[in-house]
Design a protein around this motif. Structure first.
Motif, short mmCIF file in Angstrom:
data_model
loop_
_atom_site.label_atom_id
_atom_site.label_comp_id
_atom_site.label_asym_id
_atom_site.label_seq_id
_atom_site.Cartn_x
_atom_site.Cartn_y
_atom_site.Cartn_z
N GLY A 59 -46.63 -11.48 9.82
CA GLY A 59 -45.15 -11.08 9.89
C GLY A 59 -44.81 -10.76 8.62
N PHE A 60 -43.49 -10.58 8.14
CA PHE A 60 -42.67 -10.28 6.87
C PHE A 60 -43.13 -9.06 6.37
N THR A 61 -43.06 -7.94 7.38
CA THR A 61 -43.63 -6.59 7.00
C THR A 61 -42.61 -6.04 5.81
N ASP A 62 -41.28 -6.40 6.09
CA ASP A 62 -40.49 -5.66 5.16
C ASP A 62 -40.69 -6.24 3.66
N LEU A 63 -40.77 -7.72 3.57
CA LEU A 63 -41.03 -8.37 2.34
C LEU A 63 -42.20 -7.72 1.64
N ARG A 64 -43.44 -7.52 2.53
CA ARG A 64 -44.74 -7.17 2.11
C ARG A 64 -44.70 -5.79 1.32
N ALA A 65 -43.75 -4.81 2.03
CA ALA A 65 -43.55 -3.25 1.65
C ALA A 65 -42.68 -3.40 0.45
N ALA A 66 -41.80 -4.16 0.20
CA ALA A 66 -40.60 -4.07 -0.78
C ALA A 66 -41.22 -4.87 -2.01
N MET A 67 -42.11 -5.76 -1.86
CA MET A 67 -42.53 -6.75 -2.85
C MET A 67 -44.08 -6.93 -3.06
N PRO A 68 -44.84 -5.94 -3.27
CA PRO A 68 -46.15 -5.96 -3.45
C PRO A 68 -46.44 -6.88 -4.39
N MET A 69 -47.69 -7.69 -4.10
CA MET A 69 -48.20 -8.88 -5.14
C MET A 69 -48.42 -7.84 -6.61
N ASN A 70 -47.97 -8.49 -7.52
CA ASN A 70 -48.38 -7.95 -8.89
C ASN A 70 -48.39 -9.20 -9.75
#
Length: 219
Positions: A108-119
């Motif tokens: 899940g949490f596809t919107d978060l993944r797209a807007a907040m890529p890990m960096n």
């Protein structure tokens, strides 16, 4: 525990959230393994993906003839393989909840993944989540708060489990994007970031020179 035949293929530590999950679990399990780093988005990386990764994605675990190419499947295998570290909660009801949490994070949490890529190398100032992203954040906070209230901490299910490994990348995201959290969740984020394997991952990420522009969010 020594296991010289274990090889874990991972992507760039700065960006590869999927790679972090089995890597940090294997560190907590005190497994010895060979780390094969794939510089994503480069010709060298493409060649390594062809060689080591059946689905052309990271992470992948190799152990003799066994090849596992999914982060949750790798974590499940490690939890079954290791006998001197309990990597799931002991009670059946807690194990079921930990598995449900891990599966929800995995899928899940596809919107978060797209807007907040890990960096891991950046602290993004002024980030304002969209409504869809805030809904994802709220759900994760609910999961954290419920688990920590029931377990009493310090980890989601008292001791370190697969669930903590599965949520380690989103903890990194919360830190990088300055997400405001309630106390229990904020304390948990600080605990994860202070975890020695997590600090080692961050140090290695800081030493990487390669930049993948699509993961460099500008505000």
């Amino acid at each position: 525990m020594a296991s010289e035949s274990l090889k874990l293929v991972i992507g760039n530590k700065n960006y590869s959230s999927w790679s972090l999950r089995p890597w940090i679990l294997m560190q907590h399990a005190q497994l010895q393994f060979e780390e094969i780093a794939v510089p994503l988005g480069t010709p060298q990386g493409e060649a390594l993906l062809q060689k080591w990764c059946p689905a052309k994605r990271v992470p992948v675990l190799h152990e003799g003839p066994l090849v596992l190419w999914d982060s949750l499947a790798i974590c499940e295998y490690i939890a079954d393989k290791v006998t001197d570290h309990a990597l799931w909660p002991e009670r059946a009801s807690d194990r079921a909840r930990a598995r449900a949490m891990s599966a929800e994070m995995h899928a899940g949490f596809t919107d978060l993944r797209a807007a907040m890529p890990m960096n891991c190398r950046r602290l993004i100032e002024g980030f304002k989540p969209s409504l869809a992203v805030q809904i994802d954040i709220n759900r994760i906070v609910q999961l954290f708060e419920d688990a920590l209230q029931q377990s009493g901490g310090p980890w989601l299910f008292t001791h370190y489990t697969v669930a903590d490994a599965m949520f380690a990348p989103v903890v990194s995201r919360f830190h990088s994007y300055g997400i405001t959290l309630p106390r229990l969740s904020r304390d948990y984020v600080e605990r994860v970031l202070a975890d020695p394997p997590m600090r080692d991952w961050y140090s290695a990420a800081a030493a990487e020179a390669h930049v993948i522009e699509k993961f460099e969010i500008r505000t």
